[in-house]
Design a protein around this motif. Structure first.
Motif, PDB file in Angstrom:
ATOM      1  N   ALA A  64       0.779  -1.394   0.040  1.00 14.97           N
ATOM      2  CA  ALA A  64      -0.097  -0.174   0.157  1.00 14.97           C
ATOM      3  C   ALA A  64       0.818   1.133   0.138  1.00 14.97           C
ATOM      4  O   ALA A  64       1.882   1.436   0.844  1.00 14.97           O
ATOM      5  CB  ALA A  64      -1.015   0.220   1.001  1.00 14.97           C
ATOM      6  N   ASP A  65       0.601   1.998  -1.010  1.00 15.75           N
ATOM      7  CA  ASP A  65       1.476   3.477  -0.959  1.00 15.75           C
ATOM      8  C   ASP A  65       1.050   4.333   0.320  1.00 15.75           C
ATOM      9  O   ASP A  65       1.923   4.999   0.964  1.00 15.75           O
ATOM     10  CB  ASP A  65       0.875   4.265  -2.113  1.00 15.75           C
ATOM     11  N   TYR A  66      -0.263   3.903   1.113  1.00 14.21           N
ATOM     12  CA  TYR A  66      -0.701   4.640   2.339  1.00 14.21           C
ATOM     13  C   TYR A  66      -1.586   3.523   3.204  1.00 14.21           C
ATOM     14  O   TYR A  66      -2.454   3.215   2.423  1.00 14.21           O
ATOM     15  CB  TYR A  66      -1.348   6.004   2.081  1.00 14.21           C
ATOM     16  N   HIS A  67      -1.188   3.406   4.282  1.00 14.99           N
ATOM     17  CA  HIS A  67      -2.031   2.529   5.307  1.00 14.99           C
ATOM     18  C   HIS A  67      -2.373   3.617   6.218  1.00 14.99           C
ATOM     19  O   HIS A  67      -1.595   4.160   6.991  1.00 14.99           O
ATOM     20  CB  HIS A  67      -1.148   1.495   5.752  1.00 14.99           C
ATOM     21  N   LEU A  68      -3.723   3.768   6.202  1.00  7.82           N
ATOM     22  CA  LEU A  68      -4.195   4.697   7.356  1.00  7.82           C
ATOM     23  C   LEU A  68      -4.847   3.960   8.481  1.00  7.82           C
ATOM     24  O   LEU A  68      -5.790   3.491   8.245  1.00  7.82           O
ATOM     25  CB  LEU A  68      -5.213   5.854   6.687  1.00  7.82           C
ATOM     26  N   PRO A  69      -4.189   3.707   9.609  1.00  5.45           N
ATOM     27  CA  PRO A  69      -4.764   2.714  10.444  1.00  5.45           C
ATOM     28  C   PRO A  69      -5.652   3.475  11.515  1.00  5.45           C
ATOM     29  O   PRO A  69      -5.537   3.833  12.583  1.00  5.45           O
ATOM     30  CB  PRO A  69      -3.263   2.467  11.301  1.00  5.45           C
ATOM     31  N   VAL A  70      -6.935   3.773  10.741  1.00  7.47           N
ATOM     32  CA  VAL A  70      -7.832   4.587  12.038  1.00  7.47           C
ATOM     33  C   VAL A  70      -8.275   4.085  12.881  1.00  7.47           C
ATOM     34  O   VAL A  70      -8.485   2.766  13.124  1.00  7.47           O
ATOM     35  CB  VAL A  70      -9.156   4.757  10.680  1.00  7.47           C
ATOM     36  N   ASN A  71      -8.359   4.843  14.199  1.00  8.57           N
ATOM     37  CA  ASN A  71      -9.127   4.058  15.059  1.00  8.57           C
ATOM     38  C   ASN A  71     -10.501   3.850  14.863  1.00  8.57           C
ATOM     39  O   ASN A  71     -11.210   4.392  14.238  1.00  8.57           O
ATOM     40  CB  ASN A  71      -9.037   5.483  16.363  1.00  8.57           C
ATOM     41  N   PRO A  72     -10.931   2.706  15.472  1.00  9.81           N
ATOM     42  CA  PRO A  72     -12.216   2.021  15.025  1.00  9.81           C
ATOM     43  C   PRO A  72     -13.222   3.070  15.462  1.00  9.81           C
ATOM     44  O   PRO A  72     -13.252   3.887  16.600  1.00  9.81           O
ATOM     45  CB  PRO A  72     -12.394   1.132  15.982  1.00  9.81           C
ATOM     46  N   GLY A  73     -14.298   3.383  14.849  1.00  8.70           N
ATOM     47  CA  GLY A  73     -15.188   4.494  14.784  1.00  8.70           C
ATOM     48  C   GLY A  73     -15.088   5.806  14.461  1.00  8.70           C
ATOM     49  O   GLY A  73     -16.006   6.751  14.415  1.00  8.70           O
ATOM     50  N   CYS A  74     -13.967   6.219  13.795  1.00 11.05           N
ATOM     51  CA  CYS A  74     -13.486   7.488  13.200  1.00 11.05           C
ATOM     52  C   CYS A  74     -13.635   7.485  11.665  1.00 11.05           C
ATOM     53  O   CYS A  74     -12.757   8.493  11.162  1.00 11.05           O
ATOM     54  CB  CYS A  74     -12.259   7.720  13.843  1.00 11.05           C
ATOM     55  N   ASN A  75     -14.272   6.778  11.096  1.00  6.33           N
ATOM     56  CA  ASN A  75     -14.123   6.500   9.520  1.00  6.33           C
ATOM     57  C   ASN A  75     -14.704   7.888   8.983  1.00  6.33           C
ATOM     58  O   ASN A  75     -14.085   8.539   8.061  1.00  6.33           O
ATOM     59  CB  ASN A  75     -15.045   5.489   8.951  1.00  6.33           C
ATOM     60  N   VAL A  76     -15.646   8.402   9.687  1.00 10.26           N
ATOM     61  CA  VAL A  76     -16.163   9.716   9.034  1.00 10.26           C
ATOM     62  C   VAL A  76     -15.096  10.961   9.204  1.00 10.26           C
ATOM     63  O   VAL A  76     -14.932  11.728   8.405  1.00 10.26           O
ATOM     64  CB  VAL A  76     -17.446  10.165   9.828  1.00 10.26           C
ATOM     65  N   ALA A  77     -14.371  10.923  10.181  1.00 10.17           N
ATOM     66  CA  ALA A  77     -13.393  11.817  10.642  1.00 10.17           C
ATOM     67  C   ALA A  77     -12.333  11.770   9.539  1.00 10.17           C
ATOM     68  O   ALA A  77     -11.928  12.802   8.787  1.00 10.17           O
ATOM     69  CB  ALA A  77     -12.861  11.757  11.836  1.00 10.17           C
ATOM     70  N   VAL A  78     -11.875  10.841   9.111  1.00  8.39           N
ATOM     71  CA  VAL A  78     -10.985  10.344   7.982  1.00  8.39           C
ATOM     72  C   VAL A  78     -11.337  10.790   6.670  1.00  8.39           C
ATOM     73  O   VAL A  78     -10.722  11.721   5.870  1.00  8.39           O
ATOM     74  CB  VAL A  78     -10.633   8.880   7.929  1.00  8.39           C
ATOM     75  N   LEU A  79     -12.614  10.521   6.289  1.00  7.62           N
ATOM     76  CA  LEU A  79     -13.163  11.117   4.997  1.00  7.62           C
ATOM     77  C   LEU A  79     -13.489  12.399   4.953  1.00  7.62           C
ATOM     78  O   LEU A  79     -13.003  12.941   3.943  1.00  7.62           O
ATOM     79  CB  LEU A  79     -14.609  10.164   4.724  1.00  7.62           C
ATOM     80  N   ASN A  80     -14.016  12.930   6.261  1.00 10.73           N
ATOM     81  CA  ASN A  80     -13.795  14.413   6.073  1.00 10.73           C
ATOM     82  C   ASN A  80     -12.613  15.070   5.744  1.00 10.73           C
ATOM     83  O   ASN A  80     -12.265  16.220   5.358  1.00 10.73           O
ATOM     84  CB  ASN A  80     -14.522  15.029   7.181  1.00 10.73           C
ATOM     85  N   ALA A  81     -11.493  14.556   6.449  1.00  9.04           N
ATOM     86  CA  ALA A  81     -10.002  15.104   6.415  1.00  9.04           C
ATOM     87  C   ALA A  81      -9.775  14.954   5.056  1.00  9.04           C
ATOM     88  O   ALA A  81      -9.045  15.826   4.408  1.00  9.04           O
ATOM     89  CB  ALA A  81      -9.270  14.257   7.452  1.00  9.04           C
ATOM     90  N   LEU A  82      -9.816  13.693   4.431  1.00 12.65           N
ATOM     91  CA  LEU A  82      -9.296  13.712   2.964  1.00 12.65           C
ATOM     92  C   LEU A  82     -10.120  14.781   1.993  1.00 12.65           C
ATOM     93  O   LEU A  82      -9.335  15.316   1.168  1.00 12.65           O
ATOM     94  CB  LEU A  82      -9.761  12.323   2.521  1.00 12.65           C
ATOM     95  N   ALA A  83     -11.325  14.708   2.135  1.00 11.82           N
ATOM     96  CA  ALA A  83     -12.313  15.840   1.383  1.00 11.82           C
ATOM     97  C   ALA A  83     -11.660  17.239   1.882  1.00 11.82           C
ATOM     98  O   ALA A  83     -11.744  18.273   0.962  1.00 11.82           O
ATOM     99  CB  ALA A  83     -13.722  15.783   1.784  1.00 11.82           C
ATOM    100  N   HIS A  84     -11.572  17.530   2.874  1.00 13.38           N
ATOM    101  CA  HIS A  84     -11.098  18.816   3.263  1.00 13.38           C
ATOM    102  C   HIS A  84      -9.628  19.294   2.449  1.00 13.38           C
ATOM    103  O   HIS A  84      -9.462  20.318   2.127  1.00 13.38           O
ATOM    104  CB  HIS A  84     -10.562  19.123   4.792  1.00 13.38           C
ATOM    105  N   VAL A  85      -8.663  18.364   2.295  1.00 13.27           N
ATOM    106  CA  VAL A  85      -7.381  18.552   1.853  1.00 13.27           C
ATOM    107  C   VAL A  85      -7.811  18.787   0.329  1.00 13.27           C
ATOM    108  O   VAL A  85      -7.281  19.727  -0.249  1.00 13.27           O
ATOM    109  CB  VAL A  85      -6.473  17.411   2.120  1.00 13.27           C
ATOM    110  N   ILE A  86      -8.563  17.900  -0.269  1.00 11.40           N
ATOM    111  CA  ILE A  86      -8.751  18.028  -1.750  1.00 11.40           C
ATOM    112  C   ILE A  86      -9.419  19.539  -1.937  1.00 11.40           C
ATOM    113  O   ILE A  86      -9.160  20.028  -2.898  1.00 11.40           O
ATOM    114  CB  ILE A  86      -9.816  16.966  -2.182  1.00 11.40           C
TER     115      ILE A  86
END
Length: 949
Positions: A449-471
């Protein structure tokens, strides 16, 4: 006249797709083929067969066997036709005296080091070496057998499904290439050189190697070197039936190869659009459960769960159930009964159950395990894109430049697709994995994997929001796509929301557990891909914010313009074989088939006219509501089709209390599962080999299920439901599942063009299939979204209530393993248990050291819902603070500890986040001890029934 030939299959070497054509002559036949085509394939296209041993259309050409030699005008020597590409004006001769002599000489060398036991060989009559020797007219072998040879090589019988006999190996390398190119495991290699060369598993036997038993090597082998044990024991099958696998949501097509009514072998079908000739250990080998001695083949009834079962006739069983249901409704009201449909049964069978509930019970109390796993997919994708299903074919991944895998473990849960994905990565595709655990894709042979993002369980929405924020803040979004395809007002509102600094990776790093620079790098990689595809699974949906996360995924796809063409899309990976179909068929308490809400009067009128009843316009109860009402004494009768809720649903203690509170539980299954131990009526089910029907896989592909052998209990599941309906007084009189599909097509717009005759013609169909798409729809949302314009949904991150604290400092998450399937009822009754005898608890070394835990220790796992005991597996695949287990064995009790938290929109259980404490123990949990005692009593009651019968 020059004739153009299209590439086809089964011609020894893979097809080449090219717009440029090359003209040549083979044995006097003038032809034109795509540039890059091999001489062997070109000859086959002209109807000219070139003998071969090392060549096959499933792997790249190798040119080692030297049997496919040809003459080419103006070229010295005799080149191998499988590795020689065609050239303009080439003149090829495949049959000349010189060529024939060379081929026979080569074959003599093979036979001189090969056992001459054809009459007793298990693949006699199904051996390419034998066939090729005959084609070449080999009648004698001049080379003696007294010198060095490999005839005494030791056979490897370690794998439970096939044997490896190196004495029969011709070192053609087909098995090695299949393991590399098709499966991507790289478990096999050629060791040594010249006479000493041999196929090797890396110094160990097959069982101890990295082999995943997909069967690709067995399929590729041209001799009896690799042979199924079933073929060794039963001989070559006499006929075959093409059908669809009943395991995961990939929906692989197989040829069930049969002797009489006995299945001898399941061979992956090359024309299967979902798998294209590949398989996994489950579909390829683990079908023996269908005839296992544990099968219940007689209907049974009893007055209470403390009494012995009584074997009865079908009429007695359905009349017993019908009388009880009528009595319950008379006493407790129309809404006191309901049903659960199965994601393992066919579409036609699921359709009948929801029809029975609405027309026969007179309510809408019908639900399905599909809601318990993927209802957030339906809600989230319907809201954003307008259709609650995946957007692509599996083959679409071949065109993806960047692949995001979030909350899914394809190589374990969807292994055939996982192999295809790995192949794309080896070809240069980039990969982002978002998962608390290091799944195989993070670092596998020849991929990482070019990136493995080991998200804390229950925090998928925070990760998806962060990705969208950067874009958005780095202006990497596709403004032209958004302007032309999406709602302006909704996007403007969402843009203000996502641009806020609270969504910046730096501000969410502590919450997500992911370094800000990794989130930013992953966002840039996905946004700047030519084609970006997202694949997600239950690690997204089975959360309190499952629906929010699905909408976040759809937002990302729209934001970057990755919708509506090959190589992109939003792709939910369905867990069971017919999860998609169970949803499509109207198994939800608020929707009729085709996802049409009960509140729509015109839709109700359509079904009322067809079914000749008045339908209740009020939504019914979901599974959790049914169980809550059962505990409260208001819900008293349940018809459970092919689901094991006592093992699969969360908060097991609550489920058991609900089942014990029922006056009549009707279970329809092939085994006496955990739920059936609380049943009053058992209707024996039929396996996928015993009936006709259809499944729908994760890519919306409707595939035929064809009867291979008669139902062991006398009825297929659709016939059992029909008998129950008739006993209740609601008439159903179908004579074949094709009639049920015809009814589905008449009443469901997206299935309007589907019929069994069209499935026979096309092989499979992806819905929507209607007048505008008479052969189906491979890619969704091409020119516009189903809802018109795409809707950007606000995805506020709301932390789950299930958080680690002093009392419960670890977070438990769950998943699946390759060799087992769901609750394990099928795979535990096969040799697949060789690889997974028990569920274990994975724990990071740091957490283990803090608790004094060593490998193999018994661990007590306690949550606020309950406790269980599992064996420890120390592993760095999980991050500190996270523990992980599977749920394939009933006594593991994984769902004893999972809570009844659920998704805010759909009640999908939050299986993936449970706060727990883990301590060393020396004995089973109290629940496990009680369950063993209860199981013993139920088995004794079953034994008495069989003895009485």
């Amino acid at each position: 006249m020059l004739q153009y030939y299209e590439p086809q299959k089964d011609f020894g070497t893979p097809a080449v797709i090219s717009d440029e054509t090359v003209a040549l002559t083979i044995d006097g036949v003038s032809m034109a083929v795509p540039a890059g085509t091999s001489v062997m394939r070109a000859a086959a296209l002209a109807g000219i067969k070139v003998p071969k041993l090392c060549a096959t259309d499933s792997v790249d050409a190798f040119g080692s066997c030297r049997v496919c030699l040809v003459e080419i005008e103006g070229r010295r020597g005799y080149p191998a036709s499988c590795t020689t590409p065609v050239e303009e004006g080439m003149e090829v001769r495949t049959q000349t005296p010189g060529v024939a002599k060379l081929r026979r000489n080569v074959m003599e060398l093979y036979i001189s080091d090969h056992p001459l036991d054809c009459l007793t060989c298990p693949t006699n009559g199904d051996c390419e070496l034998q066939d090729t020797a005959g084609e070449l007219g080999l009648r004698e072998v001049r080379y003696g057998f007294g010198g060095d040879n490999h005839l005494a090589a030791e056979k490897d019988e370690s794998n439970p499904y096939f044997s490896f006999d190196p004495s029969k190996c011709i070192v053609c390398s087909r098995c090695v290439r299949a393991c590399e190119e098709v499966q991507g495991t790289f478990a096999l290699t050629i060791e040594g050189r010249g006479f000493e060369s041999k196929v090797s598993t890396g110094g160990s036997d097959f069982l101890a190697s990295d082999c995943v038993s997909c069967g690709a090597c067995v399929d590729a082998c041209p001799t009896a070197t690799l042979a199924e044990n079933s073929i060794i024991e039963q001989g070559i099958p006499e006929h075959s039936v093409v059908t669809t696998c009943a395991y995961c949501g990939v929906g692989c097509a197989f040829r069930a190869e049969v002797k009489g009514n006995t299945v001898v072998r399941m061979t992956p079908w090359k024309d299967g659009a979902a798998n294209e000739g590949h398989a996994c250990v489950k579909g390829r080998f683990a079908w023996g459960y269908a005839t296992h001695s544990d099968r219940i083949t007689s209907p049974m009834v009893r007055d209470s769960i403390d009494e012995p079962w009584r074997e009865v006739s079908w009429d007695e069983a359905v009349n017993f159930a019908a009388a009880r249901f009528r009595r319950i409704q008379t006493q407790y009201g129309r809404n006191s009964v309901g049903a659960i449909t199965s994601s393992r049964c066919t579409n036609e069978e699921v359709y009948l159950v929801q029809k029975l509930v609405r027309a026969g019970f007179g309510n809408n109390n019908v639900d399905t395990c599909a809601r318990v796993c993927h209802s957030p997919t339906g809600y989230g994708l319907k809201t954003t894109l307008g259709e609650s299903a995946g957007t692509q074919t599996f083959a679409s991944v071949d065109h993806a430049d960047v692949i995001v895998v979030i909350g899914s473990n394809p190589t374990e849960a969807h292994p055939v697709f996982g192999s295809r994905l790995k192949k794309r990565l080896r070809e240069g595709g980039k990969l982002i994995v978002i998962d608390p655990r290091k799944i195989e894709l993070v670092n596998a042979p020849h991929i990482h994997a070019d990136y493995h993002l080991p998200v804390n369980p229950g925090c998928n929405v925070a990760v998806l929001n962060a990705l969208a924020h950067v874009i958005v803040t780095e202006e990497l979004h596709n403004t032209a796509f958004i302007a032309s395809r999406c709602e302006d007002e909704a996007f403007a509102e969402w843009l203000l929301f996502i641009s806020e600094q609270e969504h910046a990776p730096e501000n969410l790093a502590e919450v997500t557990g992911i370094p800000a620079q990794d989130l930013r790098g992953a966002a840039r990689l996905y946004a700047q891909a030519g084609n970006g595809a997202i694949y997600y699974g239950l690690g997204v949906t089975e959360h309190s914010q499952g629906s929010t996360a699905v909408m976040g995924i759809a937002n990302l796809a729209m934001l970057t313009g990755n919708v509506g063409r090959e190589g992109v899309g939003v792709n939910p990976m369905r867990g069971q074989n017919n999860v998609q179909g169970a949803c499509d068929m109207g198994s939800f308490p608020h929707e009729l088939p085709g996802y049409r809400h009960l509140s729509d009067a015109s839709t109700r009128a359509l079904f009322e006219d067809a079914w000749q009843v008045e339908l209740d316009s009020e939504p019914g109860m979901r599974i959790p509501n049914m169980f809550d009402a059962a505990v409260d004494g208001q819900f008293r009768g349940l018809y459970c089709q092919g689901e094991d809720v006592a093992q699969s649903d969360p908060n097991t203690l609550h489920i058991e209390a609900a089942l014990k509170g029922l006056d009549c539980l009707v279970v329809q299954d092939i085994f006496l599962n955990e739920t059936a131990k609380y049943a009053h009526v058992f209707l024996p089910g039929s396996s996928f080999l015993e009936k006709d029907g259809t499944f729908i896989n994760a890519e919306r592909r409707i595939s035929p299920v064809r009867k291979v052998m008669p139902p062991m209990a006398g009825k297929a599941d659709w016939e059992a439901t029909m008998a129950f309906a008739n006993a209740l007084g609601y008439p159903m009189n179908y004579t074949h599942p094709s009639e049920i599909m015809d009814e589905i097509a008449r009443l469901t717009p997206t299935f309007r063009g589907v019929s069994y005759s069209k499935l026979d013609e096309l092989g499979s169909i992806q819905w929507p299939c209607d007048d505008s798409a008479p052969e189906g729809t491979p890619t969704m949302h091409v020119d516009e979204f189903v809802r018109g314009r795409g809707h950007f949904a606000i995805t506020e991150f709301v932390p789950t209530d299930e958080r680690a604290n002093r009392r419960f400092p670890l977070l438990l998450t769950t998943g699946r393993i390759l060799s087992q399937y769901n609750v394990g009822a099928q795979t535990r009754r096969t040799e697949n248990s060789t690889w997974h005898e028990e569920d274990v608890l994975e724990m990071h070394p740091h957490d283990a050291e803090e608790r004094g835990v060593s490998q193999g220790d018994w661990l007590g796992i306690q949550s606020r819902a309950g406790d269980t005991v599992l064996r420890a597996q120390i592993s760095e695949r999980v991050k500190p603070g996270v523990v992980y287990t599977t749920f394939h064995h009933p006594l593991s009790g994984a769902n004893v500890v999972t809570t009844d938290n659920s998704d805010w929109a759909t009640n999908c259980p939050e299986y993936k986040v449970t706060a727990v404490q883990v301590t060393k123990v020396t004995e089973p949990s109290a629940w496990q001890a009680r369950q063993r005692e209860f199981d013993g009593r139920q088995q004794a009651l079953l034994a008495r029934a069989k003895a009485d019968a």
